[in-house]
Design a protein around this motif. Structure first.
Motif, PDB file in Angstrom:
ATOM      1  N   ALA A 185      14.645   2.139   5.273  1.00 31.09           N
ATOM      2  CA  ALA A 185      13.248   1.792   4.984  1.00 31.09           C
ATOM      3  C   ALA A 185      12.517   2.971   4.342  1.00 31.09           C
ATOM      4  N   GLN A 186      11.808   2.689   3.271  1.00 36.08           N
ATOM      5  CA  GLN A 186      11.046   3.698   2.525  1.00 36.08           C
ATOM      6  C   GLN A 186       9.628   3.188   2.314  1.00 36.08           C
ATOM      7  N   SER A 187       8.685   4.103   2.302  1.00 38.19           N
ATOM      8  CA  SER A 187       7.319   3.699   1.953  1.00 38.19           C
ATOM      9  C   SER A 187       7.231   3.567   0.437  1.00 38.19           C
ATOM     10  N   VAL A 188       6.249   2.823  -0.016  1.00 43.85           N
ATOM     11  CA  VAL A 188       6.040   2.664  -1.450  1.00 43.85           C
ATOM     12  C   VAL A 188       5.772   4.032  -2.087  1.00 43.85           C
ATOM     13  N   ALA A 189       5.043   4.895  -1.402  1.00 44.34           N
ATOM     14  CA  ALA A 189       4.766   6.243  -1.919  1.00 44.34           C
ATOM     15  C   ALA A 189       6.062   7.043  -2.067  1.00 44.34           C
ATOM     16  N   GLU A 190       6.971   6.932  -1.088  1.00 44.99           N
ATOM     17  CA  GLU A 190       8.251   7.644  -1.170  1.00 44.99           C
ATOM     18  C   GLU A 190       9.083   7.130  -2.338  1.00 44.99           C
ATOM     19  N   THR A 215       0.854  -1.182   0.000  1.00 41.79           N
ATOM     20  CA  THR A 215       0.000   0.000   0.000  1.00 41.79           C
ATOM     21  C   THR A 215       0.890   1.231   0.000  1.00 41.79           C
ATOM     22  N   LEU A 216       0.286   2.396  -0.023  1.00 40.48           N
ATOM     23  CA  LEU A 216       1.074   3.638  -0.035  1.00 40.48           C
ATOM     24  C   LEU A 216       2.059   3.717   1.123  1.00 40.48           C
ATOM     25  N   ASP A 217       1.618   3.264   2.299  1.00 39.26           N
ATOM     26  CA  ASP A 217       2.459   3.432   3.484  1.00 39.26           C
ATOM     27  C   ASP A 217       3.237   2.179   3.882  1.00 39.26           C
ATOM     28  N   THR A 218       3.173   1.121   3.083  1.00 35.91           N
ATOM     29  CA  THR A 218       3.999  -0.053   3.343  1.00 35.91           C
ATOM     30  C   THR A 218       5.460   0.338   3.173  1.00 35.91           C
ATOM     31  N   ARG A 219       6.263  -0.043   4.137  1.00 33.62           N
ATOM     32  CA  ARG A 219       7.689   0.262   4.058  1.00 33.62           C
ATOM     33  C   ARG A 219       8.449  -0.962   3.568  1.00 33.62           C
ATOM     34  N   VAL A 220       9.453  -0.728   2.750  1.00 28.10           N
ATOM     35  CA  VAL A 220      10.328  -1.799   2.277  1.00 28.10           C
ATOM     36  C   VAL A 220      11.772  -1.357   2.496  1.00 28.10           C
ATOM     37  N   VAL A 221      12.624  -2.341   2.696  1.00 30.90           N
ATOM     38  CA  VAL A 221      14.032  -2.049   2.948  1.00 30.90           C
ATOM     39  C   VAL A 221      14.878  -3.109   2.257  1.00 30.90           C
ATOM     40  N   ASP A 222      16.056  -2.692   1.792  1.00 31.15           N
ATOM     41  CA  ASP A 222      17.007  -3.602   1.164  1.00 31.15           C
ATOM     42  C   ASP A 222      17.539  -4.565   2.213  1.00 31.15           C
ATOM     43  N   ARG A 223      17.494  -5.841   1.909  1.00 30.10           N
ATOM     44  CA  ARG A 223      18.006  -6.839   2.848  1.00 30.10           C
ATOM     45  C   ARG A 223      19.518  -6.756   2.932  1.00 30.10           C
ATOM     46  N   ALA A 261       7.574  -5.196  -5.966  1.00 31.78           N
ATOM     47  CA  ALA A 261       7.143  -6.596  -5.815  1.00 31.78           C
ATOM     48  C   ALA A 261       8.156  -7.547  -6.442  1.00 31.78           C
ATOM     49  N   ASP A 262       8.692  -7.183  -7.606  1.00 29.38           N
ATOM     50  CA  ASP A 262       9.724  -8.016  -8.240  1.00 29.38           C
ATOM     51  C   ASP A 262      10.930  -8.177  -7.321  1.00 29.38           C
ATOM     52  N   LEU A 263      11.349  -7.071  -6.711  1.00 25.53           N
ATOM     53  CA  LEU A 263      12.518  -7.115  -5.827  1.00 25.53           C
ATOM     54  C   LEU A 263      12.227  -7.898  -4.541  1.00 25.53           C
ATOM     55  N   ILE A 264      10.990  -7.867  -4.081  1.00 24.99           N
ATOM     56  CA  ILE A 264      10.600  -8.686  -2.927  1.00 24.99           C
ATOM     57  C   ILE A 264      10.647 -10.160  -3.320  1.00 24.99           C
ATOM     58  N   ASP A 265      10.093 -10.471  -4.498  1.00 24.73           N
ATOM     59  CA  ASP A 265      10.098 -11.856  -4.983  1.00 24.73           C
ATOM     60  C   ASP A 265      11.519 -12.382  -5.165  1.00 24.73           C
ATOM     61  N   ASP A 266      12.437 -11.501  -5.539  1.00 24.10           N
ATOM     62  CA  ASP A 266      13.843 -11.883  -5.710  1.00 24.10           C
ATOM     63  C   ASP A 266      14.561 -12.070  -4.376  1.00 24.10           C
ATOM     64  N   GLY A 267      13.912 -11.655  -3.282  1.00 26.92           N
ATOM     65  CA  GLY A 267      14.546 -11.733  -1.971  1.00 26.92           C
ATOM     66  C   GLY A 267      15.453 -10.551  -1.677  1.00 26.92           C
ATOM     67  N   ARG A 268      15.408  -9.536  -2.514  1.00 24.85           N
ATOM     68  CA  ARG A 268      16.284  -8.371  -2.338  1.00 24.85           C
ATOM     69  C   ARG A 268      15.705  -7.369  -1.336  1.00 24.85           C
ATOM     70  N   LEU A 269      14.386  -7.158  -1.369  1.00 26.15           N
ATOM     71  CA  LEU A 269      13.728  -6.245  -0.435  1.00 26.15           C
ATOM     72  C   LEU A 269      12.876  -7.040   0.532  1.00 26.15           C
ATOM     73  N   GLU A 270      12.685  -6.485   1.707  1.00 23.19           N
ATOM     74  CA  GLU A 270      11.753  -7.097   2.660  1.00 23.19           C
ATOM     75  C   GLU A 270      10.724  -6.048   3.067  1.00 23.19           C
TER      76      GLU A 270
END
Length: 124
Positions: A65-70, A34-42, A87-96
């Motif tokens: 950690a960055q939000s999807v909106a950021e 979502t807009l405020d979901t945060r993701v970070v490089d593993r 999502a591609d980077l999450i699927d690759d195991g690069r982002l969490e």
């Protein structure tokens, strides 16, 4: 014979390129993005599998950690495209994925802040 450089026409613009990078996908099935979901490089593990500049920029940005909106705003991508690439980077195991920041509202503190702002405006 055509080389990789022959696939891009300067007049096609950035949106056509984005659809090529996402292989025509305009959405992701990941409901948690979502807009405020945060993701970070593993940070650990092998080098990124995806070397397109958009993916590299997202990985670089997500050192913290960055939000999807950021991410969408910083990389200057439409939100739907940013979600697909994330999502591609999450699927690759690069982002969490990390949950959005928890916000607790303390009405007493908010009122105090408003009073402080009003006071400083009157003094100005």
């Amino acid at each position: 014979m055509y080389g990789p450089e022959d696939h891009w026409d300067e007049d096609d613009g950035p949106i056509v390129r984005l659809f090529a990078v996402t292989r025509g996908r305009g959405r992701t099935g990941r409901r948690e993005l979502t807009l405020d979901t945060r993701v970070v490089d593993r940070g650990a593990g092998p080098a990124p599998q995806r070397t397109e500049p958009e993916y590299v920029d997202i990985i670089r940005l997500c050192r913290t950690a960055q939000s999807v909106a950021e991410i969408s705003a910083q990389v200057q991508l439409p939100l739907a495209m940013a979600k697909v690439l994330v999502a591609d980077l999450i699927d690759d195991g690069r982002l969490e994925v990390r949950p959005p920041f928890e916000t607790t509202i303390d009405p007493a503190r908010d009122i105090g802040l408003l009073h402080s702002i009003a006071r400083s405006l009157r003094e100005a």
